[in-house]
Design a protein around this motif. Structure first.
Motif, PDB file in Angstrom:
ATOM      1  N   LYS A   1       0.819  -1.213   0.000  1.00  0.00           N
ATOM      2  CA  LYS A   1       0.000   0.000   0.000  1.00  0.00           C
ATOM      3  C   LYS A   1       0.856   1.268   0.000  1.00  0.00           C
ATOM      4  O   LYS A   1       0.384   2.342  -0.364  1.00  0.00           O
ATOM      5  CB  LYS A   1      -0.920   0.022   1.228  1.00  0.00           C
TER       6      LYS A   1
ATOM      7  N   ASN B   1      -9.292  -1.014  -0.969  1.00  0.00           N
ATOM      8  CA  ASN B   1      -9.275   0.132  -0.056  1.00  0.00           C
ATOM      9  C   ASN B   1     -10.304   1.184  -0.450  1.00  0.00           C
ATOM     10  O   ASN B   1     -10.949   1.786   0.414  1.00  0.00           O
ATOM     11  CB  ASN B   1      -7.877   0.760  -0.023  1.00  0.00           C
TER      12      ASN B   1
ATOM     13  N   ASP C   1     -13.602  -0.083   0.644  1.00  0.00           N
ATOM     14  CA  ASP C   1     -13.750   0.037   2.099  1.00  0.00           C
ATOM     15  C   ASP C   1     -14.198   1.443   2.496  1.00  0.00           C
ATOM     16  O   ASP C   1     -14.963   1.615   3.453  1.00  0.00           O
ATOM     17  CB  ASP C   1     -12.422  -0.273   2.793  1.00  0.00           C
TER      18      ASP C   1
ATOM     19  N   LYS D   1     -13.338  -3.169   6.545  1.00  0.00           N
ATOM     20  CA  LYS D   1     -11.868  -3.158   6.499  1.00  0.00           C
ATOM     21  C   LYS D   1     -11.401  -4.476   5.901  1.00  0.00           C
ATOM     22  O   LYS D   1     -11.687  -5.538   6.448  1.00  0.00           O
ATOM     23  CB  LYS D   1     -11.276  -2.960   7.894  1.00  0.00           C
TER      24      LYS D   1
ATOM     25  N   SER E   1      -5.773  -7.341   3.832  1.00  0.00           N
ATOM     26  CA  SER E   1      -4.916  -7.204   2.645  1.00  0.00           C
ATOM     27  C   SER E   1      -4.077  -8.447   2.389  1.00  0.00           C
ATOM     28  O   SER E   1      -3.844  -8.823   1.230  1.00  0.00           O
ATOM     29  CB  SER E   1      -4.011  -5.974   2.789  1.00  0.00           C
TER      30      SER E   1
END
Length: 567
Positions: A125, A277, A280, A286, A289
């Motif tokens: 990320k 993401n 979300d 959530k 990942s």
């Protein structure tokens, strides 16, 4: 411990099905059907643009879509082929054939699983934004370039794989344009762009496919105009379940394909986690990942065995799922099931879809991928960001995406390290200091003339040793004690530990005592593991500067006494 590990790699569908009811199921079914309708023309277009037959794009959407929804770490992620892979997949097939693509995709799947198992989901990320924008913009330009022939109906063959070669061929043969094909392409674009004014539920790409297919059919069979090429003119569509592909690995093949597999793994991880993401942010959930990376890996191992191409989480389809009420992985499974039924029972109709319509769809996809607003905004940032952005973009467009990813990441890492080194400061204090940084002159501590104090503000890693040497040259006479104040050092790496060891050994060889002050617990732990207790006594690692100065005075007094006794 076992339960914690299981929770880390627990598919979201297991939790989503708790309390599942009829209302949730109906919402997921409707969302899944709509996503399936959206995915149908995209899967075909991505398959053809990648250099494979149209059904292989659908196989990917079916198999990978099912696996990613069933095993993934997101409740709403929709998996399948995406535009980001087109350039890499096309190049792999050109050089190594479809068997090479199968091996590469499986290798990338293994890499994705390892990323997840090693819990690198969070790390992915944090790939620098200029790198991501450079990739995506470069891929968008490349995809756009591959659609010029079909959009304008140019009479050209043997199109060069490189960007400059393509455009040179297009410009030299632009006089071969087919104006009917071009007109149909413009009409396709207009339908895709403005269809939301007619219906926000039905995707513009599907409306374009239906309308343009009917139009092309009428032109061909009633007016005798057959210049608008269709899928059936170029491919034979198989309305059957896929056969299992044979795979044979050897070290030579693995070595050749490893860079391409790494590229696919990085692209897949970036796109899937960005998609999860963003979703979300809308759903309030959530995602996991690491589990998402594992699911992507499994999908990319299974899909190519059944004729599929690389797959990842698709942002547009995921957001279509969310906006239409999908809230559990069941919606993704419904989308995959819908596409399977289309292949088995309606696959033959795809042969009538005009290639120019698919080109129009991909042109819109490339525009949406280009992130041109973000690109222009980043050009106003620091020179370092601009260098990373432009370099990654140009390498992607002109050379190769694999090279672009490697160079882009290396540039980003080096520039990051330079910034860290720039913000890490070493100050030399030889007179007096304030132990609390309160800005007042109260309780100021005086430093004996035989003592030097070095304040490190920032991470302690390689490059800091040079700053130490530069700081030491400022002072002419050698001190009896050097205090290294480390209260503002958040971490120290192995190179920093080695440099600190070298500094201590060099100082001791010059009969200079080293004292560490204000060492944080995590840094203290790193020092212990490195074996600093053998270099410095525990008395020389002090909790704060006051205790360090007291220890320095003890050392000075002892040396003074020893010197007097020696005389």
């Amino acid at each position: 411990m076992v339960s914690d590990r299981f929770k880390t790699f627990r598919p979201q569908i297991l939790d989503s099905l708790k309390g599942y009811n009829k209302d949730k199921f109906m919402a997921d079914v409707m969302a899944g059907l709509i996503v399936g309708i959206v995915a149908l023309p995209l899967a075909i277009a991505f398959g053809i643009a990648s250099g494979v037959s149209p059904e292989k794009g659908l196989y990917t959407a079916i198999i990978a879509g099912f696996v990613i929804s069933a095993l993934g770490g997101s409740t709403v992620q929709i998996g399948g082929p995406t535009g980001a892979f087109i350039v890499v997949v096309y190049n792999i097939i050109e050089q190594f054939g479809f068997e090479g693509l199968v091996i590469t995709t499986i290798m990338s799947g293994i890499m994705l699983i390892l990323m997840g198992v090693l819990k690198l989901g969070v790390v992915i990320k944090y790939i620098p934004y200029p790198v991501i924008v450079g990739y995506m913009s470069g891929i968008a330009v490349t995809i756009f370039s591959t659609q010029i022939k079909d959009f304008f109906g140019l009479k050209v063959d043997n199109i060069p794989p490189d960007f400059l070669g393509k455009w040179s061929l297009y410009l030299n043969n632009f006089s071969t344009i087919d104006y009917i094909t071009f007109g149909v392409g413009v009409l396709s674009l207009l339908i895709i762009i403005f269809s939301h004014k007619i219906s926000k539920k039905i995707p513009g790409s599907l409306l374009a496919v239906i309308f343009i297919t009917v139009l092309a059919y009428c032109l061909r069979h009633f007016l005798g105009i057959d210049s608008v090429e269709t899928i059936g003119d170029r491919f034979s569509f198989k309305s059957t379940l896929p056969d299992i592909e044979g795979v044979s690995f050897n070290m030579r093949t693995i070595n050749l394909l490893f860079p391409y597999a790494f590229t696919l793994a990085i692209l897949g991880s970036i796109e899937s986690l960005i998609s999860a993401n963003v979703a979300d942010g809308v759903t309030g959930e959530k995602n996991n990942s690491n589990m998402e990376l594992v699911a992507q890996g499994v999908a990319n191992i299974i899909a190519p065995l059944f004729g599929g191409i690389p797959a990842t989480g698709a942002l547009a389809r995921t957001m279509t799922n969310v906006s239409n009420g999908g809230r559990t992985p069941v919606a993704g499974i419904v989308h995959a099931t819908f596409l399977l039924l289309v292949v088995l029972f309606l696959g033959g109709l795809t042969q009538h879809i005009p290639m120019v319509c698919l080109a129009a769809i991909l042109i819109v996809v490339s525009y949406n991928m280009s992130e041109w607003r973000s690109f222009l905004a980043l050009l106003r940032n620091s020179k370092a960001d601009v260098v990373v952005l432009v370099t990654t973009f140009l390498l992607t467009v002109i050379f190769d995406l694999t090279i672009a990813i490697e160079i882009g990441l290396l540039l980003a890492v080096f520039l990051f390290l330079k910034r860290i080194m720039d913000v890490t400061q070493i100050s030399v204090i030889t007179d007096e200091l304030n132990p609390t940084d309160s800005g007042t002159n109260e309780d100021m501590l005086s430093i004996p003339k035989e003592v030097e104090v070095y304040e490190i503000d920032g991470p302690f890693f390689f490059g800091i040793a040079n700053k130490f040497e530069e700081s030491m040259r400022i002072i002419g006479d050698k001190p009896l004690v050097r205090i290294i104040r480390m209260r503002k050092v958040p971490f120290i790496d192995s190179t920093g530990l080695h440099n600190l060891e070298s500094l201590c050994m060099k100082s001791q060889s010059e009969d200079i005592q080293i004292i560490l002050s204000g060492v944080r617990p995590n840094v203290h732990e790193a020092l212990d593991k490195f074996g600093f207790s053998e270099i410095l006594s525990k008395e020389n690692v002090c909790p704060n500067i006051t205790v360090a100065l007291e220890r320095a005075n003890e050392i000075i007094d002892k040396k003074t006494i020893d010197t007097e006794e020696g005389n």
